[in-house]
Design a protein around this motif. Structure first.
Motif, PDB file in Angstrom:
ATOM      1  N   PRO A 242       0.885  -1.109   0.018  1.00 36.72           N
ATOM      2  CA  PRO A 242      -0.071   0.004  -0.104  1.00 36.72           C
ATOM      3  C   PRO A 242       0.759   1.203   0.082  1.00 36.72           C
ATOM      4  N   VAL A 243       0.562   2.200  -0.678  1.00 38.17           N
ATOM      5  CA  VAL A 243       1.151   3.542  -0.837  1.00 38.17           C
ATOM      6  C   VAL A 243       0.558   4.461   0.231  1.00 38.17           C
ATOM      7  N   LEU A 244       1.459   5.446   0.655  1.00 39.05           N
ATOM      8  CA  LEU A 244       0.897   6.549   1.697  1.00 39.05           C
ATOM      9  C   LEU A 244       0.248   7.575   0.972  1.00 39.05           C
ATOM     10  N   THR A 245      -0.770   7.889   0.994  1.00 35.32           N
ATOM     11  CA  THR A 245      -1.505   9.039   0.184  1.00 35.32           C
ATOM     12  C   THR A 245      -2.627   9.662   1.215  1.00 35.32           C
ATOM     13  N   ALA A 246      -3.183  10.562   0.637  1.00 33.08           N
ATOM     14  CA  ALA A 246      -4.439  11.463   1.611  1.00 33.08           C
ATOM     15  C   ALA A 246      -5.670  10.443   1.053  1.00 33.08           C
ATOM     16  N   ARG A 247      -6.249  10.048   2.290  1.00 34.33           N
ATOM     17  CA  ARG A 247      -7.635   9.290   1.957  1.00 34.33           C
ATOM     18  C   ARG A 247      -8.578  10.111   2.782  1.00 34.33           C
ATOM     19  N   PRO A 248      -9.808  10.068   2.421  1.00 37.59           N
ATOM     20  CA  PRO A 248     -10.838  10.322   3.395  1.00 37.59           C
ATOM     21  C   PRO A 248     -11.154  10.009   4.478  1.00 37.59           C
ATOM     22  N   VAL A 249     -11.507  10.901   5.515  1.00 37.29           N
ATOM     23  CA  VAL A 249     -12.022  10.455   6.931  1.00 37.29           C
ATOM     24  C   VAL A 249     -13.195  10.188   6.905  1.00 37.29           C
ATOM     25  N   VAL A 250     -13.720   8.906   7.416  1.00 36.11           N
ATOM     26  CA  VAL A 250     -14.800   8.492   7.205  1.00 36.11           C
ATOM     27  C   VAL A 250     -15.541   8.322   8.721  1.00 36.11           C
ATOM     28  N   ASP A 251     -16.982   8.484   8.805  1.00 35.73           N
ATOM     29  CA  ASP A 251     -17.608   8.365  10.062  1.00 35.73           C
ATOM     30  C   ASP A 251     -17.938   6.804  10.161  1.00 35.73           C
ATOM     31  N   ALA A 252     -19.059   6.455  11.275  1.00 36.46           N
ATOM     32  CA  ALA A 252     -19.415   5.185  11.492  1.00 36.46           C
ATOM     33  C   ALA A 252     -19.974   4.414  10.337  1.00 36.46           C
ATOM     34  N   ASN A 253     -20.776   5.189   9.505  1.00 34.58           N
ATOM     35  CA  ASN A 253     -21.618   4.690   8.239  1.00 34.58           C
ATOM     36  C   ASN A 253     -20.654   4.597   7.235  1.00 34.58           C
ATOM     37  N   GLY A 254     -19.423   4.959   7.390  1.00 35.77           N
ATOM     38  CA  GLY A 254     -18.654   4.667   6.068  1.00 35.77           C
ATOM     39  C   GLY A 254     -18.649   5.998   5.226  1.00 35.77           C
ATOM     40  N   ASN A 255     -19.027   6.905   5.748  1.00 33.54           N
ATOM     41  CA  ASN A 255     -19.543   8.349   4.808  1.00 33.54           C
ATOM     42  C   ASN A 255     -18.136   9.139   5.309  1.00 33.54           C
ATOM     43  N   ALA A 256     -17.897   9.992   4.126  1.00 35.57           N
ATOM     44  CA  ALA A 256     -16.728  10.813   4.211  1.00 35.57           C
ATOM     45  C   ALA A 256     -17.056  12.048   4.901  1.00 35.57           C
ATOM     46  N   LYS A 257     -16.345  12.510   5.808  1.00 32.59           N
ATOM     47  CA  LYS A 257     -16.648  13.523   6.682  1.00 32.59           C
ATOM     48  C   LYS A 257     -16.291  15.027   5.979  1.00 32.59           C
ATOM     49  N   VAL A 258     -16.963  16.086   6.221  1.00 34.15           N
ATOM     50  CA  VAL A 258     -16.585  17.261   5.611  1.00 34.15           C
ATOM     51  C   VAL A 258     -16.256  18.209   6.764  1.00 34.15           C
TER      52      VAL A 258
END
Length: 443
Positions: A242-258
């Motif tokens: 796996p490469v290190l890169t920016a990934r979205p932060v997700v909540d308990a439901n798997g939805n991306a946080k904003v």
């Protein structure tokens, strides 16, 4: 032709569903009102001229020409003039005239034998129950439909079967280049993974669900690990890093946080460039109320930030800016979404029906939340008036003062007219935006 008919069927599903939801909302007011012996003169769906009605007992039931709501007319909603006990004007002031006219309308159907059947004479707790009956009915509908959705159809959950393998490494949120020959391959593409492969193990551990696999991948940046997958009847093992890169932060439901500006929150984590298929997995009854609670919380967030959201809607409607997919939409927008869902012939029928049921569950939960806003003419405004009445009567009793009587909510009519006008402007803006710049939920 078939696609058009399917689109129309989706729109009709929402139209009928909204009318039924409104009708049941008003039943939520009607039943406790009759239980508490308040005389209900009219139960109407819609506004404007009456197109059909029938009187049963002491109540007229019917439909109006404009199906944009409904109402239950209870006699004596406002107390008589607090000065002389009449319902006639006691002042020529504009606000006093508005209040007096409202009292007159509230008492025009009151007969001498109805003196103890008027709404304003009810105890505070009965007033609150009647006013909360409508939103409670929408909540109940939302719970039932969510139960049908989760227990009958299931919720869409990621499986360990791959739906896609990204060819190129690109920054999060950016599209892949058209020419794959010059880009840096993702670890998944370099390892030869293909859509349809089923991930079996990762770093010596059995893979049972996509969420856990994602956590393992994110924690393994820069580390070469063994991963096995099944293709056809063959199990293949490969090394992958796996490469290190920016990934979205997700909540308990798997939805991306904003963040506060609506931009996705990201974190540096491992990434290999593959996506899962999804399948409807039935859930137990224990999942229903938490799902309803999450839905209400999301709707509450939209309502709480409604002024800000409406500014965004207006900017999008009158410019080239895109609509916020998580922002408010009108019933026109809901109908359009339903039509698009129904016309997706490539999607299994069961999935389309499940989506439409979920859509109507969301509509009813939105009606529940919205009607609790403590502003007249919404139900929450009437509840607030009843609570104020109860509070001032309690204070008077504590200090052994004369009972101030029922709170004259007619005094709040100027605020009501302002709020109603704003609601109409909001509705017109959302309908316009949903026509000229609809929310794009499906790409």
């Amino acid at each position: 032709m078939v696609t058009v008919l399917l689109f129309i069927s989706g729109v009709l599903f929402v139209a009928i569903g909204v009318v039924v939801s409104i009708a049941l909302h008003e039943v939520g007011h009607l039943l406790p009102a009759k239980l508490f012996n308040v005389r209900v003169s009219r139960y109407m769906i819609g506004f404007g001229p009456t197109i059909w009605s029938r009187k049963k007992g002491e109540t007229e039931y019917g439909f109006k020409a404009i199906p944009a709501g409904g109402y239950v007319a209870m006699i004596g909603m406002y107390p008589p003039n607090p000065v002389d006990g009449s319902v006639r004007p006691s002042s020529t002031g504009m606000f006093q005239t508005l209040a007096t006219e409202a009292r007159s309308l509230a008492h025009e159907d009151v007969r001498p034998e109805d003196s103890n059947r008027v709404f304003y004479r009810l105890p505070v707790w009965k007033k609150i129950i009647i006013m909360l009956g409508g939103p409670a009915m929408n909540l109940l509908i939302g719970i039932v439909l969510t139960g049908v959705l989760l227990m009958g159809f299931g919720s869409a959950q990621a499986t360990t079967t791959l739906s896609q393998v990204s060819a190129c490494q690109v920054a999060y949120g950016q599209p892949e280049p058209a020419d794959h020959s010059t880009c840096t391959k993702t670890p998944a593409a370099a390892a030869g993974l293909l859509p349809g492969d089923v991930i079996k193990t990762f770093d010596g551990r059995a893979v049972t669900n996509w969420t856990t696999l994602t956590e393992w991948i994110r924690a393994s940046a820069g580390k070469s690990v063994q991963m096995s997958y099944q293709r056809g009847g063959e199990t293949i093992t490969t090394a992958i890093t796996p490469v290190l890169t920016a990934r979205p932060v997700v909540d308990a439901n798997g939805n991306a946080k904003v963040d506060a500006d609506g931009k996705p929150e990201t974190v540096s984590a491992g990434f290999i460039g593959m996506g899962p298929t999804s399948a409807l997995v039935p859930e137990s009854a224990a999942a229903v109320l938490p799902a309803v609670g999450n839905n209400i919380a999301q709707i509450g967030g939209v309502v709480f930030h409604l002024p800000q959201k409406l500014v965004g809607v207006a900017q999008a409607a009158f410019s080239s800016q895109p609509r916020d997919p998580n922002g408010p939409i009108s019933v026109v927008g809901v109908g359009r979404v339903a039509g698009e869902v129904a016309s997706m012939e490539q999607v299994p029928l069961s999935s389309r029906i499940a989506t439409l049921i979920g859509l109507m569950a969301g509509v009813n939960l939105a009606l529940f939340v919205f009607n609790l806003i403590p502003l007249l003419p919404l139900d929450g405004g009437h509840v607030l008036g009843a609570l104020y009445e109860g509070a001032r009567r309690t204070v008077a009793k504590l200090f052994k003062k004369k009972d101030p009587g029922a709170f004259d909510i007619a005094k709040m009519l100027p605020v009501t007219y302002v709020a109603a006008s704003l609601l109409m402007v909001m509705g017109a803006l959302l309908i316009y935006a949903d026509i000229v710049k609809p929310v794009n939920l499906f790409g």
